[in-house]
Each structure stands twice: as C-alpha cells, then as structure tokens.
Design an enzyme around this catalytic site. Structure first.
Site, PDB file in Angstrom:
ATOM      1  N   GLU A   1     120.100 132.262  36.754  1.00  0.00           N
ATOM      2  CA  GLU A   1     120.201 130.808  36.848  1.00  0.00           C
ATOM      3  C   GLU A   1     118.943 130.126  36.333  1.00  0.00           C
ATOM      4  OE1 GLU A   1     123.054 129.630  40.453  1.00  0.00           O
ATOM      5  OE2 GLU A   1     121.382 130.925  41.022  1.00  0.00           O
TER       6      GLU A   1
ATOM      7  N   LYS B   1     130.348 124.684  39.419  1.00  0.00           N
ATOM      8  CA  LYS B   1     129.091 125.221  38.909  1.00  0.00           C
ATOM      9  C   LYS B   1     129.422 125.903  37.590  1.00  0.00           C
ATOM     10  CE  LYS B   1     125.197 127.990  40.361  1.00  0.00           C
ATOM     11  NZ  LYS B   1     124.660 128.763  41.473  1.00  0.00           N
TER      12      LYS B   1
END
Length: 116
Positions: free
Chosen positions: A6, A83
C-alpha cells in the site's frame, strides 16, 4: 498500519453515500436551507478520507457514518467504500465495504417549527 504494498501503490478510495431524510419541507419551499447541504456532506467525507490514515476500510466507513449522523439531519445513511487496487494477490480491482446506520439523536430529525 499500511502494508508495504500500500505504501508503494498508495491508497485510493471511492465512496458512495446514500442519505434518507424528510423531503416534505424542501419539496415545498425549493430552498437549500430546508434540506441537507450535499456539498457539506461531500466536504465532510473528503475531510475524513484525506485527513486521517485508517488501517482498515471498516474503520473508515464507520467513522464516515458516525460523522454524517452527528452533523446532518438524516434518518439513515448507507455508505459504500471501495478500496481500489487492494494489496491482495490476484486480479482484483477493489474491495468494498457497505454499512447502514440509523440516526439515534431524534432531535435532529424531528420537525423544527421555528424555521420560517
């Protein structure tokens, strides 16, 4: 805490927000002061999404629901947070969490006879 993947790809979220509110007054008056200011809702969502790092999408969606119910005269809010590009092995475009919460502060949703 963000995963290494991420940190590399960044975090991209999409948010859908559905509000349930009484439309009788704004339907008659055609006045913004009698309804939910949708731009204010958008700005609140943006402030939360961009202003704080959440480790879990679940935490983000609950924070959004709580703030919307706290600040706006709505009966119910349904939020879907996606997401994008999650750090999951495989070909996955996004993960999505949906939550619906109801207003517990009835003073925010009862008719206000002093507005006129």
């Amino acid at each position: 805490m963000l995963t290494a993947a991420e940190k590399e790809t960044g975090r991209r979220f999409e948010v859908d927000c559905e509000l349930e509110t009484d439309l009788a007054s704004p339907g008659q008056s055609d006045s913004l002061k009698d309804t939910v200011d949708y731009e204010a809702v958008y700005l609140k969502i943006r402030e939360i999404v961009e202003g704080k790092a959440f480790s879990l999408v679940e935490s983000l969606v609950i924070a959004l629901a709580n703030e919307i119910l706290k600040e706006f005269a709505v009966f119910k809010v349904t939020l879907r947070v996606r997401k994008r590009i999650p750090p999951i092995a495989g070909s996955i475009d996004y993960i999505e969490i949906e939550v619906t919460r109801h207003q517990s502060d009835t003073s925010k949703i009862l008719a206000d006879d002093t507005k006129q």
